[in-house]
Design a protein around this motif. Structure first.
Motif, PDB file in Angstrom:
ATOM      1  N   GLU A  57       0.858  -1.315  -0.079  1.00 23.77           N
ATOM      2  CA  GLU A  57      -0.054  -0.039   0.135  1.00 23.77           C
ATOM      3  C   GLU A  57       0.742   1.037   0.107  1.00 23.77           C
ATOM      4  OE1 GLU A  57      -2.752  -0.481   3.227  1.00 23.77           O
ATOM      5  OE2 GLU A  57      -3.930  -2.081   2.093  1.00 23.77           O
ATOM      6  N   ALA A  58       1.866   1.244   0.665  1.00 22.39           N
ATOM      7  CA  ALA A  58       2.845   2.383   0.803  1.00 22.39           C
ATOM      8  C   ALA A  58       3.602   2.647  -0.707  1.00 22.39           C
ATOM      9  CB  ALA A  58       3.811   2.195   1.801  1.00 22.39           C
ATOM     10  N   HIS A  59       3.758   1.379  -1.099  1.00 24.03           N
ATOM     11  CA  HIS A  59       4.325   1.523  -2.640  1.00 24.03           C
ATOM     12  C   HIS A  59       3.223   2.226  -3.776  1.00 24.03           C
ATOM     13  CE1 HIS A  59       7.043   1.061  -5.826  1.00 24.03           C
ATOM     14  NE2 HIS A  59       6.319   0.189  -6.483  1.00 24.03           N
ATOM     15  N   LEU A  60       2.037   1.586  -3.506  1.00 20.79           N
ATOM     16  CA  LEU A  60       0.893   2.324  -4.341  1.00 20.79           C
ATOM     17  C   LEU A  60       0.875   3.709  -4.272  1.00 20.79           C
ATOM     18  CD1 LEU A  60      -1.689  -0.359  -4.267  1.00 20.79           C
ATOM     19  CD2 LEU A  60      -0.379   0.291  -6.040  1.00 20.79           C
ATOM     20  N   ARG A  61       0.938   4.475  -2.864  1.00 21.54           N
ATOM     21  CA  ARG A  61       0.983   5.678  -2.760  1.00 21.54           C
ATOM     22  C   ARG A  61       2.138   6.371  -3.376  1.00 21.54           C
ATOM     23  NH1 ARG A  61      -0.746   3.771   2.274  1.00 21.54           N
ATOM     24  NH2 ARG A  61       1.414   3.921   3.325  1.00 21.54           N
ATOM     25  N   ASP A  62       3.240   5.838  -3.209  1.00 20.84           N
ATOM     26  CA  ASP A  62       4.616   6.408  -3.797  1.00 20.84           C
ATOM     27  C   ASP A  62       4.394   6.317  -5.115  1.00 20.84           C
ATOM     28  OD1 ASP A  62       7.354   7.380  -3.516  1.00 20.84           O
ATOM     29  OD2 ASP A  62       7.684   5.447  -4.553  1.00 20.84           O
ATOM     30  N   LEU A  63       3.778   5.423  -5.985  1.00 16.37           N
ATOM     31  CA  LEU A  63       3.503   5.469  -7.387  1.00 16.37           C
ATOM     32  C   LEU A  63       2.780   6.624  -7.822  1.00 16.37           C
ATOM     33  CD1 LEU A  63       3.428   1.494  -8.018  1.00 16.37           C
ATOM     34  CD2 LEU A  63       5.264   3.190  -8.672  1.00 16.37           C
ATOM     35  N   ALA A  64       1.716   6.651  -7.081  1.00 16.47           N
ATOM     36  CA  ALA A  64       0.558   7.702  -7.301  1.00 16.47           C
ATOM     37  C   ALA A  64       1.279   9.063  -7.051  1.00 16.47           C
ATOM     38  CB  ALA A  64      -0.673   7.555  -6.440  1.00 16.47           C
ATOM     39  N   GLU A  65       2.044   9.234  -6.255  1.00 17.16           N
ATOM     40  CA  GLU A  65       2.885  10.635  -6.190  1.00 17.16           C
ATOM     41  C   GLU A  65       3.820  10.847  -7.167  1.00 17.16           C
ATOM     42  OE1 GLU A  65       4.540  10.824  -2.202  1.00 17.16           O
ATOM     43  OE2 GLU A  65       2.769  10.765  -1.197  1.00 17.16           O
ATOM     44  N   ARG A  66       4.460   9.863  -7.617  1.00 13.62           N
ATOM     45  CA  ARG A  66       5.413   9.869  -8.672  1.00 13.62           C
ATOM     46  C   ARG A  66       4.756  10.180  -9.975  1.00 13.62           C
ATOM     47  NH1 ARG A  66      10.540   6.415  -8.037  1.00 13.62           N
ATOM     48  NH2 ARG A  66      10.945   6.341  -5.961  1.00 13.62           N
TER      49      ARG A  66
END
Length: 143
Positions: free
Chosen positions: A81-90
């Motif tokens: 989930e943290a990686h998905l948030r990071d991908l969305a921000e990127r």
């Protein structure tokens, strides 16, 4: 698919063999061994290497990739989930950069940074947003 040697697998993905050995040491790969003790990689290993490469390119650490590949990891959902948030921000940051670049291509201003619309693309950064390893963050006014 025949079993691949470490050199063959490395060449297939344009890697150095020490990278595959490092990933093995990190627990991401577990190649079979032949009677002489040499590593032999099968189709599942090829897929795992592709998963590692895809996710490293997307900003995952090897530790995060390990959690992704370990269905029994206790914190698997939190890490993903943290990686998905990071991908969305990127993705948002990339989109803003794309828009800014397209505007710069169309704008006739000699000094693009003086263009009010162009400056709007970086207003959040000017106003105090900073990029850290996990994405853009607003600085607190008292910082």
């Amino acid at each position: 698919m025949p079993q691949l040697t470490v050199g063959e697998l490395a060449r297939r993905f344009g890697l150095e063999t020490h990278v595959l050995r490092h990933w093995e040491d990190a627990g991401l790969l577990q190649p079979a061994r032949d009677a002489s003790g040499y590593r032999r990689y099968g189709p599942d290993d090829v897929t795992r290497v592709a998963v590692i490469l895809r996710n490293k390119a997307a900003g995952m650490t090897l530790e995060q990739v390990g959690v992704l590949l370990d269905g029994g990891a206790a914190n698997r959902h939190e890490v993903l989930e943290a990686h998905l948030r990071d991908l969305a921000e990127r993705a948002e940051s990339i989109e803003r950069s794309r828009e800014m670049t397209e505007h710069a291509l169309r704008c006739r201003a000699h000094d693009i940074t003086a263009c009010p619309r162009f400056a709007g693309f970086v207003a959040d950064v000017v106003e105090g947003a900073t990029f850290e390893g996990d994405g853009w963050h607003r600085r607190h006014p008292h910082d």
